[in-house]
Design a protein around this motif. Structure first.
Motif, PDB file in Angstrom:
ATOM      1  N   ASN A 170     -12.273  35.361 -81.760  1.00  0.00           N
ATOM      2  CA  ASN A 170     -12.062  36.572 -82.616  1.00  0.00           C
ATOM      3  C   ASN A 170     -11.641  37.844 -81.709  1.00  0.00           C
ATOM      4  OD1 ASN A 170     -13.426  35.385 -84.719  1.00  0.00           O
ATOM      5  ND2 ASN A 170     -15.434  35.948 -84.221  1.00  0.00           N
ATOM      6  N   LEU A 171     -11.828  37.875 -80.545  1.00  0.00           N
ATOM      7  CA  LEU A 171     -11.377  38.766 -79.745  1.00  0.00           C
ATOM      8  C   LEU A 171      -9.965  38.618 -79.215  1.00  0.00           C
ATOM      9  CD1 LEU A 171     -14.485  39.701 -77.494  1.00  0.00           C
ATOM     10  CD2 LEU A 171     -13.807  40.848 -79.348  1.00  0.00           C
ATOM     11  N   GLU A 172      -9.117  37.693 -79.663  1.00  0.00           N
ATOM     12  CA  GLU A 172      -8.281  37.151 -79.322  1.00  0.00           C
ATOM     13  C   GLU A 172      -8.086  36.808 -77.543  1.00  0.00           C
ATOM     14  OE1 GLU A 172      -4.828  39.258 -81.755  1.00  0.00           O
ATOM     15  OE2 GLU A 172      -6.224  40.682 -81.380  1.00  0.00           O
ATOM     16  N   LEU A 173      -9.051  36.032 -77.237  1.00  0.00           N
ATOM     17  CA  LEU A 173      -9.006  35.744 -75.573  1.00  0.00           C
ATOM     18  C   LEU A 173      -8.380  34.094 -75.412  1.00  0.00           C
ATOM     19  CD1 LEU A 173     -12.309  37.100 -74.697  1.00  0.00           C
ATOM     20  CD2 LEU A 173     -10.026  38.201 -74.589  1.00  0.00           C
ATOM     21  N   ALA A 183      -5.788  37.850 -70.646  1.00  0.00           N
ATOM     22  CA  ALA A 183      -6.688  38.786 -71.096  1.00  0.00           C
ATOM     23  C   ALA A 183      -7.916  38.311 -70.775  1.00  0.00           C
ATOM     24  CB  ALA A 183      -6.589  39.127 -72.628  1.00  0.00           C
ATOM     25  N   ALA A 184      -8.447  36.922 -71.038  1.00  0.00           N
ATOM     26  CA  ALA A 184      -9.561  36.343 -71.021  1.00  0.00           C
ATOM     27  C   ALA A 184     -10.016  36.533 -69.603  1.00  0.00           C
ATOM     28  CB  ALA A 184      -9.717  34.907 -71.518  1.00  0.00           C
ATOM     29  N   TYR A 185      -9.154  36.193 -68.787  1.00  0.00           N
ATOM     30  CA  TYR A 185      -9.325  35.868 -67.280  1.00  0.00           C
ATOM     31  C   TYR A 185      -9.639  37.364 -66.582  1.00  0.00           C
ATOM     32  CZ  TYR A 185      -8.157  35.341 -62.348  1.00  0.00           C
ATOM     33  OH  TYR A 185      -8.214  35.295 -60.722  1.00  0.00           O
ATOM     34  N   LEU A 186      -8.982  38.511 -67.157  1.00  0.00           N
ATOM     35  CA  LEU A 186      -9.390  39.702 -66.811  1.00  0.00           C
ATOM     36  C   LEU A 186     -10.979  40.040 -67.104  1.00  0.00           C
ATOM     37  CD1 LEU A 186      -6.010  41.622 -67.677  1.00  0.00           C
ATOM     38  CD2 LEU A 186      -7.097  40.942 -65.184  1.00  0.00           C
ATOM     39  N   LEU A 187     -11.186  39.493 -68.203  1.00  0.00           N
ATOM     40  CA  LEU A 187     -12.439  40.025 -68.827  1.00  0.00           C
ATOM     41  C   LEU A 187     -13.800  39.111 -68.430  1.00  0.00           C
ATOM     42  CD1 LEU A 187     -11.248  41.059 -72.319  1.00  0.00           C
ATOM     43  CD2 LEU A 187     -12.299  42.668 -70.650  1.00  0.00           C
ATOM     44  N   ALA A 188     -13.424  37.895 -67.846  1.00  0.00           N
ATOM     45  CA  ALA A 188     -14.399  37.174 -67.147  1.00  0.00           C
ATOM     46  C   ALA A 188     -15.305  37.493 -66.218  1.00  0.00           C
ATOM     47  CB  ALA A 188     -13.759  35.652 -66.867  1.00  0.00           C
ATOM     48  N   ARG A 309      -0.169  48.598 -74.572  1.00  0.00           N
ATOM     49  CA  ARG A 309       0.550  47.490 -73.739  1.00  0.00           C
ATOM     50  C   ARG A 309      -0.238  46.396 -73.832  1.00  0.00           C
ATOM     51  NH1 ARG A 309       4.200  48.300 -69.494  1.00  0.00           N
ATOM     52  NH2 ARG A 309       3.505  50.323 -69.107  1.00  0.00           N
ATOM     53  N   ASN A 310      -1.630  46.532 -73.738  1.00  0.00           N
ATOM     54  CA  ASN A 310      -2.498  45.487 -73.817  1.00  0.00           C
ATOM     55  C   ASN A 310      -3.529  45.595 -75.033  1.00  0.00           C
ATOM     56  OD1 ASN A 310      -1.522  44.279 -71.023  1.00  0.00           O
ATOM     57  ND2 ASN A 310      -2.742  46.362 -70.524  1.00  0.00           N
ATOM     58  N   LYS A 311      -3.193  45.390 -76.232  1.00  0.00           N
ATOM     59  CA  LYS A 311      -3.955  45.544 -77.475  1.00  0.00           C
ATOM     60  C   LYS A 311      -5.145  44.701 -77.302  1.00  0.00           C
ATOM     61  CE  LYS A 311      -2.001  41.818 -80.329  1.00  0.00           C
ATOM     62  NZ  LYS A 311      -1.866  41.341 -81.552  1.00  0.00           N
ATOM     63  N   GLU A 312      -5.509  43.603 -76.820  1.00  0.00           N
ATOM     64  CA  GLU A 312      -6.582  42.943 -76.556  1.00  0.00           C
ATOM     65  C   GLU A 312      -7.724  43.845 -75.693  1.00  0.00           C
ATOM     66  OE1 GLU A 312      -3.225  40.118 -76.554  1.00  0.00           O
ATOM     67  OE2 GLU A 312      -3.722  41.543 -75.320  1.00  0.00           O
TER      68      GLU A 312
END
Length: 447
Positions: A170-173, A183-188, A309-312
Motif C-alpha cells: 500500500n505504501l509502495e515499498l 524506499a523501504a530500506y530508507l524507512l526501515a 523526486r521521491n514520491k514514496e
C-alpha cells in the motif's frame, strides 16, 4: 478568475476527474483542480467534503497508472462562505501517466493544452515512455530484504492510522517483482544512511566544535531527530528596551522546518548520499544531493511547482503530517528569506540562511528575566506529554476543566520557554493541532 493552463474548475465530482488529473501529471508544471466551482468561476460548493475526499483518493489510486500516490493532495477550503475541494497535482516523473481502463494509448493518455485536457498522440506517448525515469528509489531493489518497520508502525499509530499486513504494498515499498525497494530500506528500523548535524566555531569549516549523527534508523526518525536538534540550536534572542521586550529566533522557525524536511524528502538517495546540516557562527547551511528535477526550472521551483523526486517518501511524510501539501514548502521559506539563499549546482542544492545574531558567544550575557523557569504547573505538563497529544488530552490528563487556566498557567509558559512545540507551527489554531516535547523539554523533565 477563469480557467488557465494550470487551473481547472468542476461544478461537482464527475466521471472526467481522472482524465484531468492524468493531463496535469503529464504536464510539466502540474496543476490544480477545484471541485465546487463552475466553468464561469462561480462558487457553488460541495455538500459532503469529507466523503468526496475519500472518493477522490480512492478513484485516483485505482484508476491511474503508474501510481499517482504521493503526487496529489486534496484539501478543503472555504470560498464565498461555501466549502470547496482543491486537488493539487504535481508533474510526475514516470510519464506518460494514463487511465488504467485504456492503457498507454491515445484514449488513455492526456496532457494539458491551454485550459483543456487533450489526448496525446502515439508519438508523444512513445517519446515520453522512452525517457521515463527508471532510476528511482521505488524501482531499485533493496540489497537487504530482512527489514523491520517497528518505528514506522509507531509513527502511523500515533497519527491513528495503523498499518495493516499489506502496508508494504500500500505504501509502495516493493518493486514490481514484489521485493522490498530502496524506499523501504530508507524507512526501515536499520540502514546504513548516516545523517550528520555539524557545528563549527567560526564562519568556516576549519574548527569543528561538534558532530552529531542521527542516521542508521528509519528516515522518519532521523528527520524528527534533526528537527529537534536544530530547534534546540535555534535559540531565542531577547532585547529589552525602555518600552518593551522583543524576542526573536536566530532563524525563522517555520522556514527552517520547511527547509529541513525539503532536504530529506527531495534528496537524491540513489547516490547513497544523505542530506547534510551545518551550523556556523553566522549562518546555517542545509545541503541535499541532486540538482533540480528534469523539466523544472528555477523560476518554477521558486513559484512552488512540484515534481517530487521521491514520491514514496512524499506520500509517507504527508501521512505523518510532516508535509502539509505539495509545493507549499519553498513559498513558505521565501516569506522569510530571499532567493539568493538558494545555491544550485549540477549535483547539489544548498540553502544558506543567515543568523539574526552570532550563533555562539564567548561570554553569554543571560539576564535572570530570560532564564528558563520550570514552574510546578509546567513540570506537571511536561510529565504527562507522551508523543503528540491534543489540548483536550492534556487537560484530561491533568484533570483540568478550565481551558483559560490551562492555557495561561501551563501551556503558554511551556511554549514560551521552548519546552513544548506545535506539531503544525504555521497554523497555531488548527483543529488538528497537537503538542510534543522538544529536546529541551525532555531534558527538563529528566532533571
Amino acid at each position: 478568475m477563469s480557467e488557465t493552463n494550470r487551473i481547472e474548475y468542476k461544478r461537482e465530482l464527475s466521471e472526467g476527474l481522472e482524465k484531468e488529473v492524468v493531463a496535469f501529471l503529464n504536464y510539466r508544471e502540474g496543476g490544480i483542480i477545484y471541485i465546487g466551482i463552475d466553468k464561469e468561476g462561480r462558487t457553488v460548493g460541495v455538500q459532503d467534503a469529507d466523503s468526496n475526499q475519500l472518493k477522490i483518493k480512492d478513484r485516483l489510486k485505482n484508476n491511474i497508472r503508474p501510481s499517482a500516490l504521493g503526487l496529489f493532495d486534496i484539501v478543503s477550503e472555504e470560498r464565498d462562505g461555501k466549502e470547496i475541494l482543491k486537488i493539487i497535482v504535481a508533474s510526475g516523473s514516470e510519464k506518460p501517466y494514463h487511465l488504467k481502463k485504456y492503457g498507454m494509448s491515445e484514449k488513455g493518455c492526456f496532457i494539458r493544452l491551454g485550459s483543456a485536457a487533450e489526448p496525446m498522440s502515439q508519438k508523444q506517448i512513445e517519446e515520453l515512455f522512452a525517457s521515463r525515469t527508471r532510476n528511482s528509489i521505488g524501482k531499485i531493489k533493496a540489497h537487504r530484504q530482512d527489514l523491520n518497520f517497528e518505528q514506522l508502525h509507531i509513527y502511523y499509530q500515533e497519527k491513528q492510522k495503523p498499518l495493516n499486513k499489506q502496508f508494504r504494498k500500500n505504501l509502495e515499498l516493493t518493486t514490481i517483482e514484489g521485493d522490498l525497494n530502496y524506499a523501504a530500506y530508507l524507512l526501515a528500523d536499520e540502514n546504513n544512511l548516516s545523517v550528520k548535524v555539524a557545528k563549527y566555531k567560526g564562519d568556516t569549516r576549519v574548527d569543528l566544535m561538534e558532530s552529531n549523527e542521527y542516521g542508521y534508523c528509519s528516515l522518519v526518525k532521523a528527520t524528527k531527530s534533526v528537527l529537534d536538534k536544530i530547534s534546540l540550536e535555534n535559540r531565542t534572542i531577547t532585547q529589552i528596551t525602555q518600552k518593551e521586550r522583543k524576542e526573536h529566533r536566530l532563524w525563522n522557525a517555520i522556514a527552517l522546518r520547511e527547509a529541513i524536511i525539503n532536504a530529506f524528502v527531495h534528496n537524491d538517495y540513489t547516490r547513497e548520499i544523505a542530506p547534510k546540516f551545518e551550523i556556523f557562527n553566522d549562518r546555517i547551511e542545509i545541503t541535499s544531493a541532486g540538482s533540480l528535477p528534469d523539466g523544472l526550472s528555477k523560476n518554477e521551483f521558486f513559484e512552488g511547482f512540484s515534481i517530487p523526486r521521491n514520491k514514496e517518501l512524499m506520500r509517507i511524510y504527508k501521512d505523518l503530517d510532516l508535509v502539509e501539501q505539495l509545493g507549499s514548502g519553498i513559498p513558505r521559506i521565501l516569506e522569510s528569506y530571499s532567493k539568493e539563499c538558494f545555491r544550485f549546482s549540477d549535483n547539489f542544492l544548498r540553502m544558506i540562511f543567515p543568523a539574526a545574531d552570532d550563533v555562539y558567544r564567548e561570554t553569554p550575557q543571560v539576564s535572570p528575566q530570560v532564564t528558563p523557569q520550570v514552574t510546578p504547573q509546567v513540570q506537571e505538563l511536561l510529565n504527562v506529554i507522551n508523543g503528540e497529544v491534543s489540548r483536550t488530552e492534556l487537560q484530561n490528563s491533568l484533570g483540568l476543566s478550565d481551558r483559560k487556566n490551562f492555557r495561561i498557567n501551563y501551556l503558554n509558559p511551556a511554549l514560551e520557554e521552548g519546552f513544548v512545540e506545535l506539531t503544525i507551527p504555521d497554523k497555531p489554531k488548527s483543529s488538528k493541532q497537537k503538542y510534543r516535547l522538544t529536546e529541551k523539554g525532555r531534558k527538563a523533565r529528566q532533571e
